[in-house]
Design a protein around this motif. Structure first.
Motif, PDB file in Angstrom:
ATOM      1  N   GLU A 164       0.833  -1.195   0.000  1.00 25.92           N
ATOM      2  CA  GLU A 164       0.000   0.000   0.000  1.00 25.92           C
ATOM      3  C   GLU A 164       0.872   1.252   0.000  1.00 25.92           C
ATOM      4  N   ILE A 165       0.259   2.361  -0.351  1.00 28.57           N
ATOM      5  CA  ILE A 165       0.932   3.649  -0.346  1.00 28.57           C
ATOM      6  C   ILE A 165       0.933   4.173   1.083  1.00 28.57           C
ATOM      7  N   SER A 166       2.119   4.509   1.585  1.00 21.10           N
ATOM      8  CA  SER A 166       2.251   5.047   2.939  1.00 21.10           C
ATOM      9  C   SER A 166       2.157   6.564   2.948  1.00 21.10           C
ATOM     10  N   PHE A 167       2.712   7.199   1.911  1.00 20.09           N
ATOM     11  CA  PHE A 167       2.838   8.651   1.913  1.00 20.09           C
ATOM     12  C   PHE A 167       2.975   9.149   0.481  1.00 20.09           C
ATOM     13  N   VAL A 168       2.401  10.315   0.204  1.00 22.13           N
ATOM     14  CA  VAL A 168       2.576  10.990  -1.083  1.00 22.13           C
ATOM     15  C   VAL A 168       3.188  12.350  -0.780  1.00 22.13           C
ATOM     16  N   ASN A 169       4.362  12.635  -1.355  1.00 18.72           N
ATOM     17  CA  ASN A 169       4.993  13.932  -1.078  1.00 18.72           C
ATOM     18  C   ASN A 169       4.458  15.023  -2.010  1.00 18.72           C
ATOM     19  N   ASP A 170       4.933  16.235  -1.851  1.00 19.90           N
ATOM     20  CA  ASP A 170       4.444  17.373  -2.633  1.00 19.90           C
ATOM     21  C   ASP A 170       4.713  17.245  -4.128  1.00 19.90           C
ATOM     22  N   LEU A 171       5.702  16.436  -4.500  1.00 23.49           N
ATOM     23  CA  LEU A 171       6.028  16.239  -5.915  1.00 23.49           C
ATOM     24  C   LEU A 171       5.220  15.100  -6.545  1.00 23.49           C
ATOM     25  N   GLY A 172       4.411  14.422  -5.725  1.00 27.13           N
ATOM     26  CA  GLY A 172       3.603  13.315  -6.223  1.00 27.13           C
ATOM     27  C   GLY A 172       4.306  11.972  -6.192  1.00 27.13           C
ATOM     28  N   ASP A 173       5.498  11.916  -5.555  1.00 24.96           N
ATOM     29  CA  ASP A 173       6.196  10.646  -5.398  1.00 24.96           C
ATOM     30  C   ASP A 173       5.475   9.805  -4.359  1.00 24.96           C
ATOM     31  N   LEU A 174       5.461   8.503  -4.566  1.00 25.45           N
ATOM     32  CA  LEU A 174       4.740   7.585  -3.691  1.00 25.45           C
ATOM     33  C   LEU A 174       5.709   6.761  -2.853  1.00 25.45           C
ATOM     34  N   SER A 175       5.609   6.860  -1.549  1.00 32.13           N
ATOM     35  CA  SER A 175       6.364   5.993  -0.638  1.00 32.13           C
ATOM     36  C   SER A 175       5.450   4.833  -0.270  1.00 32.13           C
TER      37      SER A 175
ATOM     38  N   LEU B 215      -0.802   6.933 -11.575  1.00 31.85           N
ATOM     39  CA  LEU B 215      -1.406   5.715 -11.009  1.00 31.85           C
ATOM     40  C   LEU B 215      -2.759   5.955 -10.353  1.00 31.85           C
ATOM     41  N   LYS B 216      -3.115   7.233 -10.175  1.00 29.23           N
ATOM     42  CA  LYS B 216      -4.374   7.604  -9.509  1.00 29.23           C
ATOM     43  C   LYS B 216      -4.463   6.975  -8.113  1.00 29.23           C
ATOM     44  N   LEU B 217      -3.373   7.198  -7.322  1.00 35.82           N
ATOM     45  CA  LEU B 217      -3.292   6.631  -5.978  1.00 35.82           C
ATOM     46  C   LEU B 217      -3.064   7.716  -4.938  1.00 35.82           C
ATOM     47  N   SER B 218      -3.537   7.458  -3.740  1.00 33.52           N
ATOM     48  CA  SER B 218      -3.350   8.349  -2.599  1.00 33.52           C
ATOM     49  C   SER B 218      -2.911   7.490  -1.410  1.00 33.52           C
ATOM     50  N   PRO B 219      -2.548   8.119  -0.271  1.00 32.68           N
ATOM     51  CA  PRO B 219      -2.157   7.321   0.892  1.00 32.68           C
ATOM     52  C   PRO B 219      -3.220   6.287   1.259  1.00 32.68           C
ATOM     53  N   ARG B 220      -2.752   5.127   1.654  1.00 29.86           N
ATOM     54  CA  ARG B 220      -3.563   3.970   2.049  1.00 29.86           C
ATOM     55  C   ARG B 220      -4.164   3.223   0.862  1.00 29.86           C
ATOM     56  N   SER B 221      -3.861   3.648  -0.367  1.00 25.37           N
ATOM     57  CA  SER B 221      -4.341   2.922  -1.547  1.00 25.37           C
ATOM     58  C   SER B 221      -3.581   1.609  -1.679  1.00 25.37           C
ATOM     59  N   ASN B 222      -4.265   0.575  -2.169  1.00 24.71           N
ATOM     60  CA  ASN B 222      -3.607  -0.696  -2.431  1.00 24.71           C
ATOM     61  C   ASN B 222      -2.736  -0.591  -3.658  1.00 24.71           C
ATOM     62  N   LEU B 223      -1.697  -1.404  -3.678  1.00 28.12           N
ATOM     63  CA  LEU B 223      -0.693  -1.345  -4.714  1.00 28.12           C
ATOM     64  C   LEU B 223      -0.276  -2.780  -5.038  1.00 28.12           C
ATOM     65  N   ILE B 224      -0.258  -3.132  -6.330  1.00 29.12           N
ATOM     66  CA  ILE B 224       0.172  -4.468  -6.721  1.00 29.12           C
ATOM     67  C   ILE B 224       1.298  -4.356  -7.747  1.00 29.12           C
ATOM     68  N   LEU B 225       2.440  -4.947  -7.418  1.00 30.70           N
ATOM     69  CA  LEU B 225       3.584  -4.998  -8.331  1.00 30.70           C
ATOM     70  C   LEU B 225       3.662  -6.410  -8.881  1.00 30.70           C
ATOM     71  N   GLU B 226       3.740  -6.519 -10.211  1.00 27.79           N
ATOM     72  CA  GLU B 226       3.818  -7.831 -10.849  1.00 27.79           C
ATOM     73  C   GLU B 226       5.001  -7.879 -11.795  1.00 27.79           C
ATOM     74  N   VAL B 227       5.644  -9.030 -11.831  1.00 29.66           N
ATOM     75  CA  VAL B 227       6.781  -9.249 -12.725  1.00 29.66           C
ATOM     76  C   VAL B 227       6.266  -9.585 -14.099  1.00 29.66           C
TER      77      VAL B 227
END
Length: 124
Positions: free
Chosen positions: A38-49, A112-124
């Motif tokens: 999940e997304i923990s934090f979105v900074n002012d530049l839109g980077d997703l932690s 990605l249209k995501l905000s904090p607490r959004s689910n995130l799936i990474l696939e190979v």
């Protein structure tokens, strides 16, 4: 910091608040070729932690310059976040050893249209 640089003391600024908060988020789940986080934090530049340890990428068999999908959108793993092409999603190691998602000339959160607490799936 401004108050201290002007010579003020802690006491003159206000009382010390010594309570710490634990940020609550679920633990990332790793499968054979997929990581669910999940997304923990979105900074002012839109980077997703995220809550995904960066070393999970190695556990699913991807390395530097490999490609993967983030919620169905293509991305690249880069050490240097400036190395990506315009509007390309870049996966890199962020603070604390957690995975971070960024983009040059665009906001990763908007792509990605995501905000904090959004689910995130990474696939190979």
């Amino acid at each position: 910091a401004i108050e201290f640089s002007n010579g003020k003391t802690f006491e003159s600024i206000g009382s010390v608040y010594m309570t710490f908060y634990d940020l609550k988020h679920k633990k990332a789940i790793i499968d054979d070729k997929k990581i669910d986080g999940e997304i923990s934090f979105v900074n002012d530049l839109g980077d997703l932690s995220t809550n995904i340890p960066f070393d999970y990428l190695e556990k699913v068999g991807v390395h530097q310059e490999d490609k993967l999908m983030i919620n169905g959108k293509p991305s690249s793993i880069m050490l240097d976040r400036r190395a990506g092409r315009k509007n390309e999603l870049i996966v890199c190691e962020g603070l604390g050893g957690y995975l971070e998602i960024t983009s040059r000339y665009a906001r990763a959160c908007d792509i990605l249209k995501l905000s904090p607490r959004s689910n995130l799936i990474l696939e190979v």
